[in-house]
Scaffold this active site. Structure first.
Site, short mmCIF file in Angstrom:
data_model
loop_
_atom_site.label_atom_id
_atom_site.label_comp_id
_atom_site.label_asym_id
_atom_site.label_seq_id
_atom_site.Cartn_x
_atom_site.Cartn_y
_atom_site.Cartn_z
N HIS A 299 0.82 -1.44 0.02
CA HIS A 299 -0.16 0.12 0.56
C HIS A 299 0.67 1.42 -0.27
O HIS A 299 0.62 2.41 -0.48
CB HIS A 299 -0.93 0.07 1.29
CG HIS A 299 -1.93 -1.36 1.48
ND1 HIS A 299 -1.97 -1.67 2.55
CD2 HIS A 299 -3.10 -1.65 0.82
CE1 HIS A 299 -2.84 -2.42 2.26
NE2 HIS A 299 -3.73 -2.32 1.32
N ARG B 51 -2.40 -5.62 -8.87
CA ARG B 51 -0.96 -6.60 -7.82
C ARG B 51 -0.74 -7.93 -9.12
O ARG B 51 0.25 -8.56 -9.96
CB ARG B 51 -1.28 -7.45 -7.14
CG ARG B 51 -1.15 -6.16 -5.73
CD ARG B 51 -2.08 -7.03 -4.57
NE ARG B 51 -2.92 -6.79 -4.46
CZ ARG B 51 -3.70 -7.59 -3.34
NH1 ARG B 51 -3.36 -8.01 -3.37
NH2 ARG B 51 -4.93 -7.81 -3.73
N SER C 161 -2.77 -7.45 2.93
CA SER C 161 -3.22 -7.57 4.91
C SER C 161 -3.16 -8.51 5.34
O SER C 161 -2.79 -9.23 5.97
CB SER C 161 -4.33 -6.29 4.89
OG SER C 161 -4.10 -5.27 4.79
N LYS D 164 -15.65 -8.60 5.02
CA LYS D 164 -14.23 -8.91 6.71
C LYS D 164 -14.97 -8.69 7.80
O LYS D 164 -15.33 -7.32 8.24
CB LYS D 164 -12.97 -8.05 5.45
CG LYS D 164 -13.13 -8.65 4.09
CD LYS D 164 -11.71 -7.68 3.75
CE LYS D 164 -10.95 -7.77 2.43
NZ LYS D 164 -10.54 -6.83 1.64
#
Ligand code: COA
Length: 161
Positions: free
Chosen positions: A17, A90, A128, A41
């Protein structure tokens, strides 16, 4: 002023990030990191702690702000006077979901553009949850987490075991 919003859960912020934020800070007058709790989440860190980690990791960058938001991302952009949603890509696996989100946000607010920065090669595998998993299992997370917050992230992870 050309303002970009970089949204996410940041649970916690990673070097991946930070790489996107640093590069974006050179492209825009201001980058607002928008922190939310993603309804799908269950976060490890409280929102205020996630924001504190981001503030400390980006303190050296003069044009980065951190703010909370709830609800629609496009409404947050209006509030911040921003026209750009910034996302990191990504791998091709990110593309389908991100493309859908970009189209939805465009439909909701035609003025808004989603800009994708390609992730630096060394961070393409990072997320993460990968960091949380390694930390939870006692592995070394020092190469994934900004140095400014590493000790506090480790301590907080230990406390949550
Ligand atoms: N480096 C490292 N990790 C990265 C990364 C990068 N450059 N880019 C993304 N990631 C990671 C994230 O940390 C996240 O990891 P996790 O799944 O382990 O938590 C994962 O990749 C997915 O990222 P993302 O898809 O951006 O999810 P998010 O939960 O961080 O953020 C929002 C999601 C906030 C962008 C999205 O839910 C949103 O816009 N919500 C607002 C509601 C709305 O307006 N919806 C649109 C209409 S339906």
């Amino acid at each position: 002023m050309n303002i970009a919003v970089y949204p996410g859960s940041f649970d916690p912020i990673t070097n991946g990030h930070l790489d996107i934020i640093r590069r974006a800070a050179k492209l825009y007058d201001k980058v607002v990191v928008g922190v939310l709790t993603n309804a799908s989440k269950q976060p490890m860190f409280e929102k205020s702690q996630r924001a504190d980690f981001i503030r400390r990791s980006t303190a050296a960058l003069g044009n980065v702000e951190v703010a909370f938001f709830e609800g629609l991302l496009v409404d947050f952009l209006k509030k911040e006077n921003a026209k750009v949603i910034l996302k990191g890509l990504r791998a091709t696996s990110d593309f389908e979901y991100e493309f859908q989100m970009a189209l939805v946000n465009k439909q909701l607010c035609p003025d808004v553009e989603t800009v994708f920065l390609s992730s630096s090669a060394k961070y393409t595998f990072l997320s993460s949850s990968v960091v949380r998993e390694i930390g939870r299992l006692g592995g070394d997370i020092s190469m994934f987490i900004p140095a400014e917050i590493l000790d506090d992230v480790k301590t907080a992870m230990t406390a949550k075991k």
